[in-house]
Design a protein around this motif. Structure first.
Motif, PDB file in Angstrom:
ATOM      1  N   UNK A 139      32.961 -13.327  72.086  1.00  0.00           N
ATOM      2  CA  UNK A 139      33.720 -14.265  72.913  1.00  0.00           C
ATOM      3  C   UNK A 139      34.368 -15.358  72.073  1.00  0.00           C
ATOM      4  N   UNK A 140      33.700 -15.755  70.986  1.00  0.00           N
ATOM      5  CA  UNK A 140      34.264 -16.794  70.120  1.00  0.00           C
ATOM      6  C   UNK A 140      35.485 -16.283  69.358  1.00  0.00           C
ATOM      7  N   UNK A 141      35.522 -15.004  69.038  1.00  0.00           N
ATOM      8  CA  UNK A 141      36.603 -14.426  68.249  1.00  0.00           C
ATOM      9  C   UNK A 141      37.723 -13.834  69.112  1.00  0.00           C
ATOM     10  N   UNK A 142      37.631 -13.944  70.413  1.00  0.00           N
ATOM     11  CA  UNK A 142      38.564 -13.281  71.322  1.00  0.00           C
ATOM     12  C   UNK A 142      39.978 -13.854  71.210  1.00  0.00           C
ATOM     13  N   UNK A 143      40.977 -12.949  71.170  1.00  0.00           N
ATOM     14  CA  UNK A 143      42.386 -13.326  71.159  1.00  0.00           C
ATOM     15  C   UNK A 143      43.121 -12.495  72.204  1.00  0.00           C
ATOM     16  N   UNK A 144      44.122 -13.088  72.826  1.00  0.00           N
ATOM     17  CA  UNK A 144      44.937 -12.351  73.787  1.00  0.00           C
ATOM     18  C   UNK A 144      46.175 -11.831  73.071  1.00  0.00           C
ATOM     19  N   UNK A 145      46.406 -10.519  73.185  1.00  0.00           N
ATOM     20  CA  UNK A 145      47.477  -9.853  72.453  1.00  0.00           C
ATOM     21  C   UNK A 145      48.252  -8.962  73.422  1.00  0.00           C
ATOM     22  N   UNK A 146      49.573  -8.886  73.229  1.00  0.00           N
ATOM     23  CA  UNK A 146      50.386  -7.945  73.974  1.00  0.00           C
ATOM     24  C   UNK A 146      50.491  -6.670  73.151  1.00  0.00           C
ATOM     25  N   UNK A 147      50.151  -5.548  73.759  1.00  0.00           N
ATOM     26  CA  UNK A 147      50.148  -4.290  73.022  1.00  0.00           C
ATOM     27  C   UNK A 147      50.661  -3.149  73.892  1.00  0.00           C
ATOM     28  N   UNK A 148      51.189  -2.143  73.224  1.00  0.00           N
ATOM     29  CA  UNK A 148      51.602  -0.915  73.878  1.00  0.00           C
ATOM     30  C   UNK A 148      50.522   0.120  73.600  1.00  0.00           C
ATOM     31  N   UNK A 149      49.935   0.659  74.645  1.00  0.00           N
ATOM     32  CA  UNK A 149      48.874   1.641  74.472  1.00  0.00           C
ATOM     33  C   UNK A 149      49.519   3.017  74.380  1.00  0.00           C
ATOM     34  N   UNK A 150      49.380   3.621  73.223  1.00  0.00           N
ATOM     35  CA  UNK A 150      49.995   4.919  72.973  1.00  0.00           C
ATOM     36  C   UNK A 150      49.127   6.038  73.521  1.00  0.00           C
ATOM     37  N   UNK A 151      47.838   5.977  73.225  1.00  0.00           N
ATOM     38  CA  UNK A 151      46.946   7.074  73.603  1.00  0.00           C
ATOM     39  C   UNK A 151      45.536   6.538  73.721  1.00  0.00           C
ATOM     40  N   UNK A 152      44.727   7.210  74.524  1.00  0.00           N
ATOM     41  CA  UNK A 152      43.303   6.882  74.600  1.00  0.00           C
ATOM     42  C   UNK A 152      42.514   8.183  74.618  1.00  0.00           C
ATOM     43  N   UNK A 153      41.436   8.200  73.824  1.00  0.00           N
ATOM     44  CA  UNK A 153      40.605   9.389  73.714  1.00  0.00           C
ATOM     45  C   UNK A 153      39.172   8.980  73.405  1.00  0.00           C
ATOM     46  N   UNK A 154      38.275   9.908  73.676  1.00  0.00           N
ATOM     47  CA  UNK A 154      36.907   9.769  73.198  1.00  0.00           C
ATOM     48  C   UNK A 154      36.804  10.654  71.964  1.00  0.00           C
TER      49      UNK A 154
END
Length: 157
Positions: free
Chosen positions: A41-56
């Motif tokens: 929580x101390x290191x958290x940053x809000x970033x705008x990103x484009x999610x290309x892919x998600x996998x396990x």
């Protein structure tokens, strides 16, 4: 004393010792997790990103830095983790996603996400809301809902 009674007492004592040991180990693990959560929580940053892919995928196949692979315990290197391939600015990178939010993460969409190191902890939609997928119905629930639709009744949950 009867031998069966002695064996029963010994087994009960061993089970009690195992339960006590598990409780102690569970409390230690919970304290450790709370400390790690505070650091995230101390290191958290809000970033705008484009999610290309998600996998396990396995840690070695995910394309994470070698330092991350070296720091993980050997038993966990073979386990599959939820990995997001994202584009932040002009860089494409792989990040580890929390298991709780992995199903909510949309692919091929731009989102605002809370990132702590290489962990994606929270995802919010940038253009509109992030839609949650509907749960799949079982075979019998599906039959009941179709029958109720034909009869004109509403589905009872």
């Amino acid at each position: 004393m009867n031998t069966g009674l002695i064996v029963l007492i010994v087994v009960a004592v061993i089970l009690a010792a195992i339960v006590v040991a598990l409780i102690i180990l569970g409390k230690r693990a919970q304290k450790k997790q709370e400390e790690q959560q505070v650091q995230l929580d101390a290191m958290k940053q809000t970033v705008t990103m484009l999610i290309i892919d998600k996998k396990r995928m396995k840690l070695k196949e995910a394309g994470l830095p070698q330092a991350v692979i070296d720091q993980t315990p050997k038993l966990l290197r073979g386990s599959k983790l939820p990995i997001l391939k994202v584009r932040i600015g002009n860089r494409v990178m792989s990040l580890i996603c929390y298991e709780k939010i992995f199903e909510q993460v949309p692919t091929k969409k731009e989102v605002k996400a809370s990132v702590s190191g290489i962990y994606v902890t929270e995802v919010k939609g940038l253009h509109g809301k992030v839609q949650q997928k509907e749960e799949k119905k079982g075979f019998f629930k599906n039959l009941v809902s179709k029958a109720q639709e034909k009869a004109g009744a509403k589905m009872v949950k």
